[in-house]
Design an enzyme around this catalytic site. Structure first.
Site, short mmCIF file in Angstrom:
data_model
loop_
_atom_site.label_atom_id
_atom_site.label_comp_id
_atom_site.label_asym_id
_atom_site.label_seq_id
_atom_site.Cartn_x
_atom_site.Cartn_y
_atom_site.Cartn_z
CB VAL A 1 -16.62 0.44 0.45
CG1 VAL A 1 -17.28 -0.93 1.08
CG2 VAL A 1 -14.88 0.08 0.38
CE1 TYR B 1 -8.95 8.15 1.71
CE2 TYR B 1 -10.43 10.02 1.73
CZ TYR B 1 -9.80 8.68 1.21
OH TYR B 1 -10.53 8.48 0.10
#
Length: 157
Positions: free
Chosen positions: A87, A131
């Protein structure tokens, strides 16, 4: 801001490579990107494509992507291998990474894969924290090994 996800198209490749370079810069490896645009396009859209990507657009501009391919493990079977989740810096923290990662999990479900794997640099705390929100298992003790294109060319059995 209008955010949408879609599958990558060949004409997206120049922008995707810009984001790959942005990632390489972030990962302190600005000179490591050696793939050419024609190689990248062929690998994704040529006669034998090896990767697929989901694109995140913000107001019609590509702001991120997740590129994967199928990895086969003799222990686990077919798994989705996430090569890059990127991103652009200006759009981080706005939910694009979550949308892309969720879409990858859906893809793994739809294709009945036995799991997903990826790598994360041990110093990349923002990525590790991301994560961890998914309760991902981050394996210790594995070392990466590779041969360069030139080493393969120069190989003499």
């Amino acid at each position: 801001m209008q955010i949408s996800l879609r599958i990558a198209r060949k004409e997206d490749c120049p922008r995707l490579l810009e984001l790959v370079q942005e990632l390489a810069d972030y990962e302190k490896a600005p000179l490591e990107v050696s793939v050419t645009l024609p190689e990248f396009e062929d690998a994704g859209f040529g006669p034998c494509p090896v990767w697929k990507a989901f694109i995140a657009e913000a107001d019609g501009v590509i702001a991120g992507f997740a590129l994967y391919y199928i990895r086969y493990s003799t222990w686990k079977g077919c798994r989705l291998y996430l090569e890059d989740l990127i991103v652009t810096e200006a759009m981080r923290g706005k939910g694009l990474g979550k949308l892309l990662f969720n879409r990858l999990i859906q893809e793994a479900q739809e294709l009945s894969f036995n799991g997903m794997t990826w790598q994360v640099l041990d110093w990349n705390e923002p990525a590790i924290n991301f994560y961890n929100k998914y309760e991902a298992h981050i394996e210790p003790g594995w070392l990466n090994a590779s041969l360069t294109k030139q080493q393969i060319i120069d190989f003499k059995p």
